[in-house]
Design a protein around this motif. Sequence first.
Motif, PDB file in Angstrom:
ATOM      1  N   ARG A  45       0.915   7.928  -1.615  1.00  9.37           N
ATOM      2  CA  ARG A  45       0.779   9.232  -0.628  1.00  9.37           C
ATOM      3  C   ARG A  45      -0.701   9.261   0.258  1.00  9.37           C
ATOM      4  O   ARG A  45      -0.738   9.709   1.058  1.00  9.37           O
ATOM      5  CB  ARG A  45       0.823  10.277  -1.731  1.00  9.37           C
ATOM      6  N   THR A  46      -1.512   8.606  -0.486  1.00  6.15           N
ATOM      7  CA  THR A  46      -2.866   8.518   0.236  1.00  6.15           C
ATOM      8  C   THR A  46      -2.795   8.099   1.597  1.00  6.15           C
ATOM      9  O   THR A  46      -3.302   8.776   2.738  1.00  6.15           O
ATOM     10  CB  THR A  46      -4.269   7.927  -0.546  1.00  6.15           C
ATOM     11  N   PRO A  47      -2.394   6.793   1.888  1.00  4.90           N
ATOM     12  CA  PRO A  47      -2.225   6.358   3.213  1.00  4.90           C
ATOM     13  C   PRO A  47      -1.234   7.288   4.312  1.00  4.90           C
ATOM     14  O   PRO A  47      -1.364   7.431   5.397  1.00  4.90           O
ATOM     15  CB  PRO A  47      -1.843   4.896   3.162  1.00  4.90           C
ATOM     16  N   LEU A  48      -0.182   7.705   3.265  1.00  2.00           N
ATOM     17  CA  LEU A  48       0.866   8.530   4.076  1.00  2.00           C
ATOM     18  C   LEU A  48       0.238   9.748   4.484  1.00  2.00           C
ATOM     19  O   LEU A  48       0.686  10.333   5.717  1.00  2.00           O
ATOM     20  CB  LEU A  48       1.900   8.725   3.166  1.00  2.00           C
ATOM     21  N   ASN A  49      -0.396  10.414   3.651  1.00  2.00           N
ATOM     22  CA  ASN A  49      -1.395  11.625   4.263  1.00  2.00           C
ATOM     23  C   ASN A  49      -1.989  11.161   5.522  1.00  2.00           C
ATOM     24  O   ASN A  49      -1.834  12.345   6.425  1.00  2.00           O
ATOM     25  CB  ASN A  49      -2.667  12.133   3.222  1.00  2.00           C
ATOM     26  N   GLY A  50      -2.564  10.189   5.673  1.00  2.00           N
ATOM     27  CA  GLY A  50      -3.587   9.864   6.804  1.00  2.00           C
ATOM     28  C   GLY A  50      -2.216   9.735   8.079  1.00  2.00           C
ATOM     29  O   GLY A  50      -2.557  10.352   9.047  1.00  2.00           O
ATOM     30  N   ILE A  51      -1.136   9.020   7.823  1.00  3.87           N
ATOM     31  CA  ILE A  51      -0.194   8.968   8.794  1.00  3.87           C
ATOM     32  C   ILE A  51       0.452  10.388   9.315  1.00  3.87           C
ATOM     33  O   ILE A  51       0.560  10.782  10.402  1.00  3.87           O
ATOM     34  CB  ILE A  51       0.817   8.176   8.691  1.00  3.87           C
ATOM     35  N   GLU A  76       8.263  12.047  11.640  1.00  2.00           N
ATOM     36  CA  GLU A  76       9.242  12.386  10.784  1.00  2.00           C
ATOM     37  C   GLU A  76       9.610  11.365   9.864  1.00  2.00           C
ATOM     38  O   GLU A  76       9.911  11.763   8.606  1.00  2.00           O
ATOM     39  CB  GLU A  76      10.598  12.491  11.598  1.00  2.00           C
ATOM     40  N   SER A  77       9.437   9.936  10.150  1.00  2.00           N
ATOM     41  CA  SER A  77       9.401   8.748   9.113  1.00  2.00           C
ATOM     42  C   SER A  77       8.754   9.355   7.961  1.00  2.00           C
ATOM     43  O   SER A  77       8.852   8.923   6.796  1.00  2.00           O
ATOM     44  CB  SER A  77       9.297   7.747   9.698  1.00  2.00           C
ATOM     45  N   ALA A  78       7.311   9.326   8.119  1.00  2.00           N
ATOM     46  CA  ALA A  78       6.335   9.566   7.376  1.00  2.00           C
ATOM     47  C   ALA A  78       6.476  10.653   6.545  1.00  2.00           C
ATOM     48  O   ALA A  78       6.425  10.950   5.158  1.00  2.00           O
ATOM     49  CB  ALA A  78       5.039   9.602   7.937  1.00  2.00           C
TER      50      ALA A  78
END
Length: 410
Positions: A45-51, A76-78
């Motif tokens: 989730r940490t890198p996803l939060n960035g995206i 949308e994918s993230a």
Amino acid sequence: MALKGVVQDITQKKQIDDTIKAKEKAEAANKAKSDFLANMSHEIRTPLNGIVGFTDLLLKTKFDNDQLEYLKTVNESANTLMEIINNILDFSKIESGKLELNCEEIDIIQLSNQIINLFKYEANHKKIELLLDIDPNVPKCINGDSFRLKQILVNLLSNAMKFTFSGHIKLQVVQVEEGEMFSKIKFSVIDTGIGIKDYNQKKIFQSFVQADNTTTRKYGGTGLGLAISSQLLALKNSELKLKSNHGMGSKFFFTVAYDKMPCKPNNLEVKRDFVQNPPSHLSNSICSFKVLIAEDNKINMLLAKTLVNKIIKNCDLIEATNGQDAVALAEENLPDLILMDIQMPIQNGYDATLEIRKSDKTKHIPVIALTAGVLNGEREKCIEHGMSDYITKPIVQSDLEKVLSKWLES
Ligand code: ADP
């Protein structure tokens, strides 16, 4: 010579010992699985939060049509990936009996409207009528877990939206029984979509199962939504039910008994005003605010800094990468507000806040937790540790605006 001895049948004792050992082993394995999932989901989730955060920001800048399309797809994918991870985490938490329901005031009419609003855009786009039908007998306020109730209804409405191509989708809320202290409320989500074949009607409530193999390819999804909703309802001694005719639409419904409660007077109008008119007084303010951000992850720090700078012009930002530094920098700089991550090396956000509250110099400073948002009891834990408020990651600009307005204004 006579030999004496005692003969004892230990078969039963051995069986009991074996059962206990097997149970302990299974419990340890289950705990290891839950810990693994919790850690993994944090790491993912940490890198996803960035995206999510940065594509949100990028989407507000100028692009040509093609670029905008690509960027929207990334965003949308993230977001979808985040939903899937949250679903898997929820599922494992429920399975291991770790999920507890909150008790708080729910304004049913407000909650139903909020949910319907989430789907208005898509319904318009698909030319489907979206209806909300609330029985006037439904009490205004009940005592329950609004996050989980929303989660179930959003799940059912997303499915209805996914599988309906003409006609209407209706959220119906009816009081079916009333006592002095309780109200039994039936929630139904009714659609005129593709419907579900008889032989699939049981199977779709199982985890990771969809009506048929082509569903994932055509419509996406993990097959977890209905299983999670059913398990959440089981915690309230309720059950998710279905009536459907293939080709004619579906009706998913459940009935839950809630304690009634008097509604607290609230300053909703003021809050609404914040939403509609972002805090221009903060941006235009001549006096500069000092904000301390404690966050160990570089990308999250950059996102938090970018958002704070967008909301408050002339903001003096101080950065800490662990709880200990946050405490020291708070003492030294006396910021107007602190944004505090929870999981940090050396000292976590909870302990750092406890220390900040102990010192006469810093105890009055509002500390806003930046939480992962899905861990059990995290909100209560933040309050217990003296935090003033919290926002969940990925940080959304409008949420941060509201919180900064609220705490910097006062
Ligand atoms: P997901 O939608 O993520 O695949 P769910 O558990 O929410 O998982 O749904 C499982 C399956 O049930 C869906 O894949 C679909 O085949 C079927 N289904 C659920 N809701 C509806 C609906 N309103 N109309 C038709 N089929 C549905």
